[in-house]
Enzyme design. Structure first.
Site, PDB file in Angstrom:
ATOM      1  N   HIS A 199       0.825  -1.206   0.000  1.00  0.00           N
ATOM      2  CA  HIS A 199       0.000   0.000   0.000  1.00  0.00           C
ATOM      3  C   HIS A 199       0.863   1.261   0.000  1.00  0.00           C
ATOM      4  CE1 HIS A 199      -3.806  -2.197   1.623  1.00  0.00           C
ATOM      5  NE2 HIS A 199      -3.773  -2.147   0.305  1.00  0.00           N
ATOM      6  N   CYS A 231       3.285 -12.040   2.329  1.00  0.00           N
ATOM      7  CA  CYS A 231       4.273 -11.985   3.409  1.00  0.00           C
ATOM      8  C   CYS A 231       4.239 -13.297   4.192  1.00  0.00           C
ATOM      9  CB  CYS A 231       3.951 -10.827   4.341  1.00  0.00           C
ATOM     10  SG  CYS A 231       4.983 -10.790   5.826  1.00  0.00           S
ATOM     11  N   GLU A 234      -5.754  -8.111   3.550  1.00  0.00           N
ATOM     12  CA  GLU A 234      -5.230  -9.214   4.362  1.00  0.00           C
ATOM     13  C   GLU A 234      -6.355 -10.005   5.010  1.00  0.00           C
ATOM     14  OE1 GLU A 234      -2.757  -9.998   8.447  1.00  0.00           O
ATOM     15  OE2 GLU A 234      -2.214  -8.197   7.325  1.00  0.00           O
TER      16      GLU A 234
END
Length: 319
Positions: free
Chosen positions: A46, A101, A131
């Site tokens: 982001h 991640c 997420e």
């Protein structure tokens, strides 16, 4: 205003975390290995500066896989994706690289483990955040209940007779999450906690650094994007720690200098998806207006490193 003294306190650690560095490197290496264009589903991280920098190198950012033509590689963002996304990529025989991640992937595996053991999962997170969407999409609909607040915990009605567990988004406020966890454990004493804290090391470290710095500052700037959860939490942490004039700023050109009127000590930090060049840009802008004294306040050192996916390692990409 020229020449007026200003002390800038730089929070440390700040800026890129290992997961963001890995995601950006995945796009850069994919461009080297496969050539342009390389498609990326959603913003890789982001931050508009990062996205535009990668676009200039040949990355094309899209919202969904149906915008990706056959025969070109596609990369999934660092925030993680629902299982339906790689399944669709497989169906279309697209070459994809998952830049999720590893600390987000850990939450995914944790949710799957709880589900396999027959537990209903409560996720603490922000509705609609990529997420959270990705984590909810690891399991069948209804397997996870999302809570965002203490009020949500009070209203929560999990399936009768089901054992419970909880997971969290990795970029939440440490203090807020602790309150919500305490409320969950008070209502459901047998609820199972994660084996290890879900909020990632980078989020925790950056919040601790701001918490230590904020009481010394007349104002504090957080370099980050408005859709960056970890950056927005840093503003809240600064305000709660005693610095009412804490602001989220994307670029130096966005600084509201009038809001900094009378400030003699300015704190600066950066969210985990904001590159250091933007911090340097802010400092340079301050130097144009003030006689700046720069001090760095490092709370902890970070040495986390994540390997690249095997498909890129094979091209000699993991340095």
């Amino acid at each position: 205003m020229q020449g007026k003294p200003l002390t800038i306190l730089l929070a440390g650690p700040r800026g890129f975390c290992a997961g963001v560095e890995r995601a950006i490197l995945i796009v850069e290496r994919a461009l080297e290995v496969y050539g342009a264009p390389v498609y990326v589903r959603h913003e890789i991280v982001h931050n508009r500066f990062v996205v535009e920098s990668l676009e200039a190198k040949g990355a094309i950012f899209v919202k969904e896989l149906d915008e990706v033509p056959s025969g070109v590689p596609v990369i999934f963002s660092a925030h993680g994706v629902p299982k339906s996304v790689p399944a669709e990529a497989d169906r279309r025989e697209l070459l994809y690289v998952d830049a999720t991640c590893p600390l987000v992937s850990k939450v995914h595996r944790e949710a799957e483990r709880h589900h396999a053991q027959g537990r209903h999962i409560v996720m603490i997170g922000h509705a609609g955040h990529p997420e959270v969407v990705g984590t909810l999409g690891q399991l069948p609909p209804g397997a996870i209940s999302l809570v965002e607040s203490l009020e949500d915990v009070a209203r929560l009605e999990p399936p009768a007779g089901k054992r419970l567990s909880f997971v969290t988004q990795t970029t939440l406020s440490v203090d807020d999450t602790a309150e919500i966890v305490a409320a969950l454990q008070a209502r459901f004493p047998a609820i199972e906690a994660p084996r290890k804290e879900d909020i990632c090391y980078a989020t925790t470290n950056r919040q601790q650094a701001v918490k230590a710095l904020a009481p010394e500052c007349d104002a504090l700037l957080v370099v980050g994007a408005p859709n960056s959860s970890n950056s927005r939490r840093l503003v809240e942490v600064a305000q709660r720690a005693g610095c009412d004039r804490a602001y989220l700023v994307q670029r130096a050109s966005d600084i509201d200098w009038a809001a900094l009127e009378g400030v003699s000590t300015l704190g600066i930090t950066a969210g985990a998806s904001a590159p250091d060049v933007l911090v340097e840009e802010m400092i340079a802008a301050c130097r144009e207006r003030y006689d700046v004294t720069l001090q760095e306040r490092v709370q902890t050192r970070e040495d986390v490193h994540f390997k690249l996916p095997r498909v890129l390692q094979g091209a000699g990409a993991d340095q």
